[in-house]
Design a protein around this motif. Structure first.
Motif, PDB file in Angstrom:
ATOM      1  N   GLN A   1     104.323  53.095 -22.309  1.00 45.67           N
ATOM      2  CA  GLN A   1     105.116  54.320 -22.247  1.00 45.67           C
ATOM      3  C   GLN A   1     105.423  54.705 -20.796  1.00 45.67           C
ATOM      4  N   ILE A   2     104.425  54.581 -19.897  1.00 46.37           N
ATOM      5  CA  ILE A   2     104.671  54.908 -18.488  1.00 46.37           C
ATOM      6  C   ILE A   2     105.763  54.010 -17.923  1.00 46.37           C
ATOM      7  N   LEU A   3     105.660  52.713 -18.169  1.00 49.60           N
ATOM      8  CA  LEU A   3     106.651  51.779 -17.635  1.00 49.60           C
ATOM      9  C   LEU A   3     108.012  51.984 -18.274  1.00 49.60           C
ATOM     10  N   ILE A   4     108.057  52.327 -19.546  1.00 49.30           N
ATOM     11  CA  ILE A   4     109.334  52.627 -20.195  1.00 49.30           C
ATOM     12  C   ILE A   4     109.989  53.823 -19.521  1.00 49.30           C
ATOM     13  N   ASN A   5     109.188  54.873 -19.238  1.00 43.83           N
ATOM     14  CA  ASN A   5     109.752  56.059 -18.588  1.00 43.83           C
ATOM     15  C   ASN A   5     110.290  55.720 -17.200  1.00 43.83           C
ATOM     16  N   LEU A   6     109.534  54.921 -16.439  1.00 44.77           N
ATOM     17  CA  LEU A   6     109.978  54.571 -15.094  1.00 44.77           C
ATOM     18  C   LEU A   6     111.216  53.684 -15.116  1.00 44.77           C
ATOM     19  N   LEU A   7     111.224  52.683 -15.990  1.00 44.04           N
ATOM     20  CA  LEU A   7     112.387  51.783 -16.075  1.00 44.04           C
ATOM     21  C   LEU A   7     113.599  52.498 -16.641  1.00 44.04           C
ATOM     22  N   SER A   8     113.360  53.400 -17.604  1.00 43.79           N
ATOM     23  CA  SER A   8     114.474  54.155 -18.174  1.00 43.79           C
ATOM     24  C   SER A   8     115.149  55.000 -17.113  1.00 43.79           C
ATOM     25  N   ASN A   9     114.343  55.685 -16.276  1.00 43.85           N
ATOM     26  CA  ASN A   9     114.920  56.477 -15.186  1.00 43.85           C
ATOM     27  C   ASN A   9     115.645  55.588 -14.183  1.00 43.85           C
ATOM     28  N   ALA A  10     115.042  54.432 -13.884  1.00 40.25           N
ATOM     29  CA  ALA A  10     115.677  53.531 -12.917  1.00 40.25           C
ATOM     30  C   ALA A  10     117.042  53.070 -13.406  1.00 40.25           C
ATOM     31  N   VAL A  11     117.150  52.679 -14.665  1.00 38.32           N
ATOM     32  CA  VAL A  11     118.436  52.248 -15.212  1.00 38.32           C
ATOM     33  C   VAL A  11     119.401  53.424 -15.295  1.00 38.32           C
ATOM     34  N   LYS A  12     118.870  54.581 -15.670  1.00 34.33           N
ATOM     35  CA  LYS A  12     119.710  55.754 -15.878  1.00 34.33           C
ATOM     36  C   LYS A  12     120.334  56.257 -14.577  1.00 34.33           C
ATOM     37  N   PHE A  13     119.543  56.243 -13.477  1.00 35.85           N
ATOM     38  CA  PHE A  13     120.015  56.821 -12.224  1.00 35.85           C
ATOM     39  C   PHE A  13     120.568  55.772 -11.246  1.00 35.85           C
ATOM     40  N   THR A  14     120.794  54.564 -11.732  1.00 36.62           N
ATOM     41  CA  THR A  14     121.368  53.509 -10.889  1.00 36.62           C
ATOM     42  C   THR A  14     122.738  53.127 -11.444  1.00 36.62           C
ATOM     43  N   GLN A  15     123.756  53.315 -10.657  1.00 38.21           N
ATOM     44  CA  GLN A  15     125.116  52.992 -11.090  1.00 38.21           C
ATOM     45  C   GLN A  15     125.536  51.595 -10.680  1.00 38.21           C
ATOM     46  N   GLN A  16     124.943  51.076  -9.621  1.00 39.84           N
ATOM     47  CA  GLN A  16     125.244  49.708  -9.198  1.00 39.84           C
ATOM     48  C   GLN A  16     124.057  49.181  -8.402  1.00 39.84           C
ATOM     49  N   GLY A  17     123.932  47.868  -8.409  1.00 34.42           N
ATOM     50  CA  GLY A  17     122.832  47.270  -7.673  1.00 34.42           C
ATOM     51  C   GLY A  17     121.817  46.623  -8.594  1.00 34.42           C
ATOM     52  N   PHE A  18     120.556  47.036  -8.480  1.00 41.91           N
ATOM     53  CA  PHE A  18     119.490  46.334  -9.190  1.00 41.91           C
ATOM     54  C   PHE A  18     118.435  47.309  -9.705  1.00 41.91           C
ATOM     55  N   VAL A  19     117.704  46.812 -10.675  1.00 41.09           N
ATOM     56  CA  VAL A  19     116.473  47.447 -11.159  1.00 41.09           C
ATOM     57  C   VAL A  19     115.447  46.336 -11.291  1.00 41.09           C
ATOM     58  N   LYS A  20     114.257  46.560 -10.708  1.00 41.23           N
ATOM     59  CA  LYS A  20     113.266  45.487 -10.649  1.00 41.23           C
ATOM     60  C   LYS A  20     111.880  46.023 -10.986  1.00 41.23           C
ATOM     61  N   LEU A  21     111.133  45.223 -11.767  1.00 43.16           N
ATOM     62  CA  LEU A  21     109.726  45.498 -12.061  1.00 43.16           C
ATOM     63  C   LEU A  21     108.895  44.380 -11.463  1.00 43.16           C
ATOM     64  N   LEU A  22     107.943  44.751 -10.611  1.00 39.93           N
ATOM     65  CA  LEU A  22     107.028  43.804  -9.991  1.00 39.93           C
ATOM     66  C   LEU A  22     105.612  44.131 -10.421  1.00 39.93           C
ATOM     67  N   VAL A  23     104.878  43.108 -10.883  1.00 37.10           N
ATOM     68  CA  VAL A  23     103.475  43.262 -11.265  1.00 37.10           C
ATOM     69  C   VAL A  23     102.654  42.383 -10.335  1.00 37.10           C
ATOM     70  N   LYS A  24     101.702  42.996  -9.613  1.00 36.69           N
ATOM     71  CA  LYS A  24     100.899  42.236  -8.671  1.00 36.69           C
ATOM     72  C   LYS A  24      99.482  42.791  -8.631  1.00 36.69           C
ATOM     73  N   VAL A  25      98.585  41.979  -8.105  1.00 33.58           N
ATOM     74  CA  VAL A  25      97.177  42.354  -7.991  1.00 33.58           C
ATOM     75  C   VAL A  25      96.961  43.141  -6.700  1.00 33.58           C
ATOM     76  N   VAL A  26      96.313  44.307  -6.815  1.00 36.03           N
ATOM     77  CA  VAL A  26      95.892  45.060  -5.635  1.00 36.03           C
ATOM     78  C   VAL A  26      94.504  44.600  -5.197  1.00 36.03           C
ATOM     79  N   THR A  27      93.562  44.630  -6.125  1.00 31.09           N
ATOM     80  CA  THR A  27      92.215  44.088  -5.882  1.00 31.09           C
ATOM     81  C   THR A  27      91.754  43.408  -7.158  1.00 31.09           C
ATOM     82  N   ILE A  28      90.867  42.430  -7.006  1.00 24.61           N
ATOM     83  CA  ILE A  28      90.299  41.755  -8.169  1.00 24.61           C
ATOM     84  C   ILE A  28      88.867  41.363  -7.851  1.00 24.61           C
TER      85      ILE A  28
END
Length: 839
Positions: A559-586
């Motif tokens: 749900q958090i990622l849906i909200n963030l991606l939804s806003n990104a697509v909604k408020f972007t008229q041209q260009g890109f939308v990107k989701l990056l998943v990476k390790v901070v610590t392990i």
């Protein structure tokens, strides 16, 4: 006789050693004695007005009452008598008899006249006094008085003790004063001229009248205030000054003179009871006026204990010897006064004005007592001020206590007024906030109506075109459009449900294993087509070291990622939308990792200074229908609240007109084989063979849902039975070898929870059949309720085919139940309508 005298003198030294304690009892005006030497003969002609005769008096302590007036008058014990030192005789609490001897002469009276003077012993609490002298025939003449005898038996009717003394011209006579008392023994001796005493007595009565008049006025005034205000502090004050009045009138003999002159047995109990009542009420008024429960909690508890002690002593003091009860009252009273002064001084030092009045009140009473004690000890001269300092001090005390009560009430009223003003201001602020909230909610309702009608219009319009379109390619376009619109509507509904659940008591975080690859795949399916339709470059990158199988709340993370991606697509008229998943610590030792989900876009960005506004509910940077972007305005508020409950972080950086980057950092336990599993090929198995010919019981009251579930299960290779309520489901369970049950929760006759409990209560192997809840209720508490009823798993409507397949593969037993006999093509068991009507 000499042995007796020596024994009495040794007892005298012991009594003198205990007299220091009476320095603390200022109200009793007790002072120690000093030995002096000098003539014992007083010439009555030298008495001009008044004369204190203590310097001319010797005394003898008789602890065993062995001596007689006869032998003392005859001078047999003169060698045993001691001087006092000039002050009043003070012997403290003593059970001994004290003999005081002095000689008077009349050297200036004419031969045919006689000199008459009045001997005053001004200490009314004494129990027994006898004045002895020898008459002309050598017989002992005695005047007896004291508060143990009826008032009418006194030689002269006065609240103090008066003895008339008359001498003939040139006559010298020895007088012996015998004193015995249960309480404290103090013997101030003054010789008066008759006219001087009359004047003094009138002034004294006037002073006492003014004093008791002030007390009465304070009593009446504060009683009226109490009747109007009904504040307990006034009741305690009335109790205090009433006790003080009784104590003063008993101590000074006025109560005996005017209230119970024929009942001397009441004198000592009245003094003791009024003393304990005065101390108890003093502690009570201190607790209420100074509000020690809030300002001084430790002293408040001590004062409360003293109140209870004094209250008990009101009932049990009469069972104790008088001197014991008086001693207890004195010592505990000293402690109480110290605590009261400390409480008042502490609060006054803190700046509480009421405490300053209170401290001055008690200080004035203490000063009056100290002055009177110094007068009695001979340290200060006797005059109209010093002699009446204690009366003046207590009069000031009750007046200042009344002022402190009035100041307390005024302070309370001021506090109430201030609180009312603050409450009104707060109410106005709340009203403004409510009006703003109502405006925002009205706008939200308009927005949600618009946002939900838009995808609904897409679904209905697409369905209409599908029906009328003959071209398969165009029909597929409308099918895809209907699916996207339905998914958009579900996202809106999920946003509202998540927001509602967050603000209810039923919110629960889940901890279940899930694959990040599945999460990423679902996000790609939801947003790729939508982004590409808007001409945006949509990408999802997952670093290779990110574990795939983790434990956490899949639905909330999604749900958090849906909200963030939804806003990104909604408020972007041209260009890109990107989701990056990476390790901070392990940490591979405990298999714990912190992951960063970074959503970045090239959209309109967020202006500086809007850090808090963007996370407020029902808010966007623009409002109304002209804001140019869709959405409900609750996505970021919901996401931040979920992050707070998860212990996660949600921050952003933004440059207006250049884009925004949201960073969502959270922690997951992970499987040690998850990284390898994510990279490996999926396991090879034929799921169709596993699901083929298994029997699934659908328990659902909605016909459309029955049809959809049956079609979905048939596509997966399962056979189905359908029941419209829990009661029919139990009958079908008894008749057929069911492998798995899909159970709706809300149904007529018998709901899914009751039906599940009934199945689990069976005594056959069918009690272990897997049951999966299929319900429109999507809250955390609904899942908990399903599990607690005995269901194995939970799915919310609408049912996703891939999720349903995973649930079936997870819960179906390895071997099928006994084969189902051949049935009709629909495999639907009809309901007996007649039986339903009877039930």
């Amino acid at each position: 006789m000499n042995t007796r005298i020596h024994h009495r003198c040794s007892r005298h030294s012991l009594a003198r050693a205990n007299r220091w304690q009476w320095l603390l009892v200022l109200m009793l005006c007790v002072v120690p004695c000093r030995a002096i030497s000098g003539s014992l003969v007083v010439d009555m002609a030298d008495v001009k007005g008044r004369l204190s005769i203590e310097p001319y008096t010797l005394y003898l302590q008789d602890a065993q009452q062995n001596f007689s007036a006869q032998e003392i008058l005859q001078g047999e014990l003169d060698a045993a008598f001691l001087g006092n030192g000039g002050g009043a005789f003070n012997f403290g609490l003593s059970e001994a008899t004290y003999w005081l001897v002095f000689e008077l002469s009349d050297n200036l009276a004419s031969a045919d006249t006689s000199a008459t003077r009045l001997l005053q012993v001004n200490y009314p609490p004494l129990d027994n006094l006898k004045l002895h002298y020898l008459d002309d025939r050598g017989a002992v003449t005695t005047f007896a008085t004291g508060d143990s005898l009826p008032f009418a038996q006194r030689p002269l009717l006065h609240n103090a003790y008066l003895f008339p003394i008359t001498l003939s011209a040139g006559e010298t006579k020895r007088f012996v004063l015998e004193v015995r008392s249960e309480g404290s023994i103090r013997i101030p001796m003054v010789l008066w001229e008759s006219d001087a005493f009359t004047t003094h007595n009138e002034n004294s009565l006037l002073l006492y009248g003014i004093y008791f008049g002030i007390i009465g006025l304070m009593l009446l005034y504060n009683l009226i205030l109490y009747l109007f205000i009904r504040d307990t502090s006034y009741l305690h004050y009335l109790f205090y000054i009433s006790s003080l009045t009784l104590f003063q009138s008993s101590f000074n003999g006025f109560a005996f003179q005017h209230l119970w002159p024929d009942h001397p047995e009441l004198n000592n109990p009245a003094l003791i009871l009024s003393l304990f009542a005065m101390l108890m009420s003093g502690c009570l008024i201190t607790r209420t006026v100074l509000d020690t429960g809030t300002t001084l909690p430790v002293l408040h508890r001590i004062l409360t204990g003293l109140v209870l002690f004094f209250f008990a002593m009101l009932f049990f003091s009469n069972t104790l010897p008088y001197h014991a009860a008086l001693n207890i009252g004195i010592w505990v009273g000293v402690v109480s006064v110290i605590l009261i002064v400390v409480s008042a001084a502490t609060n006054a030092w803190r700046g509480i004005r009421t405490a300053r009045f209170f401290l001055l009140a008690w200080f004035s009473a203490l000063v009056g007592g100290i002055v009177l004690g110094c007068v009695s000890a001979g340290l200060l001269p006797v005059n109209s001020f010093t002699a009446n300092a204690f009366i003046l001090g207590t009069a000031i005390e009750v007046t200042l206590l009344s002022l402190s009560l009035a100041d307390r009430i005024n302070r309370i009223e001021r506090s109430k007024t201030l609180a009312e003003q603050q409450a009104k201001q707060a109410l106005l602020e709340v009203n403004r906030t409510l009006m703003e909230s109502n405006r925002i909610k009205d706008e939200f309702l308009n927005t949600i109506s618009h946002e939900m009608r838009t995808p609904m219009h897409g679904v209905l319009s697409s369905v209409q075109h599908i029906r009328s379109e003959d071209d398969d390619n165009r029909r597929q376009l409308f099918i895809d459009s209907a699916e996207r619109s339905a998914q958009q509507m579900m996202m809106l509904i999920d946003s509202v449900l998540n927001y509602t659940e967050l603000h209810s008591s039923g919110f629960r975080l889940e901890r279940d294993p899930f694959r990040l690859s599945r999460l990423v795949e679902s996000l790609d399916q939801l947003f790729r087509a939508q982004a590409q339709a808007s001409g945006l470059d949509f990408s999802i990158d997952v670093d290779s070291d990110v574990p795939d199988l983790v434990i956490g709340d899949f639905r909330r993370t999604q749900q958090i990622l849906i909200n963030l991606l939804s806003n990104a697509v909604k408020f972007t008229q041209q260009g890109f939308v990107k989701l990056l998943v990476k390790v901070v610590t392990i940490d591979n030792r405990i298999y714990h990792t912190r992951l960063l989900f970074q959503v970045s876009d090239s959209g309109v960005g967020i202006p500086a200074g809007m850090e808090e506004v963007v996370f407020e509910r029902f808010r966007q940077l623009q409002g109304g229908f002209n804001r140019g972007f869709g959405g409900l305005g609750i996505g970021l508020a919901t996401s931040r609240e979920i992050c707070r409950l998860m212990g996660a972080e949600l921050t952003y950086t933004s440059t207006p007109q250049h884009g925004t980057t949201f960073n969502f950092i959270t922690e997951f336990p992970f499987s040690p084989r998850s990284s390898a599993t994510r990279k490996a090929e999926p396991p090879v198995y034929d799921w169709k063979k596993i699901l083929h010919d298994r029997l699934c019981l659908i328990v659902e009251d909605n016909v459309v849902n029955q049809m959809v579930l049956k079609a979905t299960l048939n596509k997966l290779g399962l056979r189905t039975l359908v029941a419209s309520n829990g009661r029919d489901a139990l009958e079908l369970m008894a008749m057929h070898p069911v492998d798995i049950v899909l159970m709706d929760c809300q149904m007529p006759l018998m709901d899914g929870f009751e039906a599940t409990r009934a199945i689990r209560a069976l005594t056959t192997h069918k009690a272990m059949v897997p049951i999966i809840a299929i319900t429109a209720n999507a809250m955390s508490k609904d899942r908990e309720r399903c599990v607690s009823a005995g269901m194995n798993d939970y799915m919310s409507k609408p049912v996703d085919m891939h999720e349903l397949k995973e649930k079936l593969l997870k819960w179906l037993p390895l071997k099928p139940a006994t084969p189902l006999p051949e049935r009709s093509e629909d495999n639907v068991v009809p309901l007996d309508s007649k039986r339903d009507r009877q039930n």
